[in-house]
Design a protein around this motif. Structure first.
Motif, mmCIF file in Angstrom:
data_model
loop_
_atom_site.group_PDB
_atom_site.id
_atom_site.type_symbol
_atom_site.label_atom_id
_atom_site.label_comp_id
_atom_site.label_asym_id
_atom_site.label_seq_id
_atom_site.Cartn_x
_atom_site.Cartn_y
_atom_site.Cartn_z
ATOM 1 N N ALA A 1 0.835 -1.207 0.000
ATOM 2 C CA ALA A 1 0.000 0.000 0.000
ATOM 3 C C ALA A 1 0.865 1.251 0.000
ATOM 4 O O ALA A 1 0.603 2.212 -0.736
ATOM 5 N N ILE B 1 -6.049 4.182 -5.881
ATOM 6 C CA ILE B 1 -7.154 3.283 -5.503
ATOM 7 C C ILE B 1 -6.608 1.976 -4.945
ATOM 8 O O ILE B 1 -7.071 1.460 -3.923
ATOM 9 N N ALA B 2 -5.579 1.418 -5.627
ATOM 10 C CA ALA B 2 -4.998 0.165 -5.147
ATOM 11 C C ALA B 2 -4.364 0.342 -3.776
ATOM 12 O O ALA B 2 -4.510 -0.510 -2.877
ATOM 13 N N THR C 1 -7.063 0.612 -1.092
ATOM 14 C CA THR C 1 -7.698 -0.686 -0.855
ATOM 15 C C THR C 1 -6.791 -1.602 -0.046
ATOM 16 O O THR C 1 -7.241 -2.267 0.906
ATOM 17 N N LEU C 2 -5.517 -1.657 -0.411
ATOM 18 C CA LEU C 2 -4.577 -2.506 0.324
ATOM 19 C C LEU C 2 -4.375 -2.026 1.754
ATOM 20 O O LEU C 2 -4.162 -2.826 2.668
ATOM 21 N N VAL D 1 -6.702 -0.607 3.644
ATOM 22 C CA VAL D 1 -7.874 -1.039 4.413
ATOM 23 C C VAL D 1 -7.822 -2.534 4.692
ATOM 24 O O VAL D 1 -8.178 -3.002 5.782
ATOM 25 N N LEU D 2 -7.331 -3.297 3.706
ATOM 26 C CA LEU D 2 -7.288 -4.745 3.863
ATOM 27 C C LEU D 2 -5.975 -5.232 4.470
ATOM 28 O O LEU D 2 -5.664 -6.418 4.411
#
Length: 353
Positions: free
Chosen positions: A252, A325-326, A329-330, A332-333
Motif C-alpha cells: 500500500a 485506488i490500489a 484498498t490494500l 484497508v485490507l
C-alpha cells in the motif's frame, strides 16, 4: 512555334505536378495545382471550388482539395477560411501532414485546426452495429460527425466467389442499413457527403468484413460447459488464510508513493505541453499579418512535442489514479483476516484497521 512551345511546357508541367501529387479523375484539380505553383492564388481558389463541387470525388482527391483550399486561403490572408478547410481535412484524417513547406500564415491555422480536432475528439469514423433478433440487415453508424458531413452510405456486398454489388442508403439519425443478400456475405461500406465524395470507409474490397445471418449455424463449435464445482466431503472444512497484514501495508505504501510520483510527473508534462502549444498558437504577428519568430520546422517540432507530452501526462494521471485506488484498498485490507467454510456457512475472523 511559340504556341507549340507553350503547349509543350504546359503539358509537361501538368504531368510532373500530377506525378508529384498522384493521379486524379477530377479535371479541375491539376489546373488548381498549376495555379498554386504559379502563385496565382485567387484563380487557384476558384479552380479548387470547382474541383470540390465535382460529384463522386475519391477520398484521396477530397483530402488533397481540402489541403490546397486551406493553403490558398492562408496565402490570401484568410485565416478563418483556412482554419475551416483544415478542420474538415483533419476531421477526416487526424494524422494528416501538409505536403509542402509553407509559410506561418498557412502553418498556424493548420495547427489551430489540429488542436481543435484533438480537443473535441472530432475524428470521423464509421462503425458496424451488431445484428439483433431476426434482423437480416447490415447496419453502420457514423461517429461523431461534429461538422455534419455525412449524407449516405454506399454498401458493397458479395457472396463467396461472386462479384461486388453496390447499394447506397441515406443516413437516418446517424445510421444506415441494407438488407443482407445471403446467409453469409463479405461486405464493406463508404460514407459519402452531399456531393457523394468518399469521407471515410469501413473495410475495403481487399479487406472486407464478414457477416453471418441471425439463426445461421456457424462452423465454429460451441465451447464445452465448465465442470461443476466439487463439494467438500462432510466434516472437511477448507480454510483460506490471508497473509499477515504487514506485506499488504508495505505494498500500500509503495502504491501510494507511485500515485504521488506519477501525478506530479503528469502535472509537469501537462504544463510543458500547454506551454509548447501556446508558442505555436500565440506566435507574434507583424504589421502585415505574417507570423514571425517561428519557422514551420520549429512549429512541427513544438506541436509533436506538445502532443507527446499531453499523451504521457494523460497516461501518468491514469496510473496515479489506479495506484491511489490500489493503495487505499490494500491499506484497508492490511490487517490479517481468516476466511473459513463450515457446514453452516462462511466464517470471517480477524481485525480490520
Amino acid at each position: 512555334m511559340v504556341a507549340l512551345h507553350r503547349f509543350v511546357v504546359l503539358t509537361t508541367t501538368l504531368l510532373l505536378t500530377s506525378l508529384a501529387w498522384g493521379e486524379t479523375s477530377n479535371p479541375y484539380l491539376p489546373r488548381a495545382r498549376l495555379l498554386l505553383e504559379e502563385l496565382r492564388y485567387a484563380e487557384a481558389a476558384r479552380a479548387l471550388d470547382q474541383a470540390r463541387a465535382q460529384p463522386g470525388n475519391a477520398r484521396d482527391t477530397l483530402l488533397e482539395i481540402l489541403e490546397l483550399q486551406g493553403v490558398v486561403a492562408g496565402m490570401l490572408q484568410q485565416p478563418a477560411k483556412a482554419r475551416t478547410a483544415f478542420q474538415t481535412l483533419l476531421v477526416l484524417a487526424p494524422d494528416y501532414r501538409l505536403k509542402g513547406d509553407y509559410a506561418p500564415r498557412v502553418v498556424t491555422p493548420f495547427f489551430e485546426a489540429k488542436g481543435w480536432v484533438g480537443d473535441k475528439g472530432a475524428a470521423l469514423r464509421l462503425e458496424a452495429l451488431p445484428t439483433s433478433g431476426a434482423d437480416n440487415l447490415l447496419t453502420v453508424q457514423v461517429k461523431p460527425d461534429v461538422l455534419n458531413l455525412g449524407r449516405s452510405v454506399r454498401f458493397h456486398q458479395r457472396e463467396a466467389g461472386a462479384g461486388w454489388s453496390e447499394q447506397e442508403q441515406p443516413l437516418t439519425e446517424g445510421k444506415a442499413s441494407v438488407a443482407r443478400k445471403a446467409t453469409r456475405v463479405e461486405w464493406w461500406a463508404e460514407l459519402l457527403d452531399e456531393r457523394r465524395a468518399v469521407l471515410t470507409s469501413l473495410g475495403s474490397d481487399t479487406s472486407p468484413l464478414g457477416a453471418l445471418a441471425p439463426g445461421a449455424i456457424s462452423a465454429t463449435p460451441a465451447p464445452l460447459p465448465a465442470p461443476a464445482p466439487v463439494s467438500p466431503l462432510p466434516g472437511k472444512q477448507p480454510q483460506v488464510a490471508r497473509a499477515p497484514g504487514l506485506p499488504l501495508r508495505t505494498v500500500a505504501y509503495v502504491s501510494l508513493g507511485l500515485a504521488v510520483g506519477a501525478g506530479a510527473t503528469g502535472g509537469f508534462l501537462g504544463v510543458r505541453s500547454n506551454q509548447d502549444r501556446a508558442r505555436v498558437v500565440g506566435a507574434p504577428v507583424d504589421e502585415a499579418g505574417l507570423t514571425v519568430g517561428l519557422t514551420q520546422r520549429e512549429a512541427f517540432a513544438l506541436d509533436a512535442r506538445a502532443r507527446s507530452q499531453a499523451r504521457w501526462a494523460n497516461i501518468l494521471f491514469g496510473v496515479a489514479g489506479a495506484a491511489a485506488i490500489a493503495g487505499g484498498t490494500l491499506w484497508v485490507l492490511g490487517a490479517p483476516v481468516n476466511v473459513s467454510a463450515t457446514p453452516a456457512g462462511v466464517v470471517v475472523g480477524g481485525a480490520f484497521p
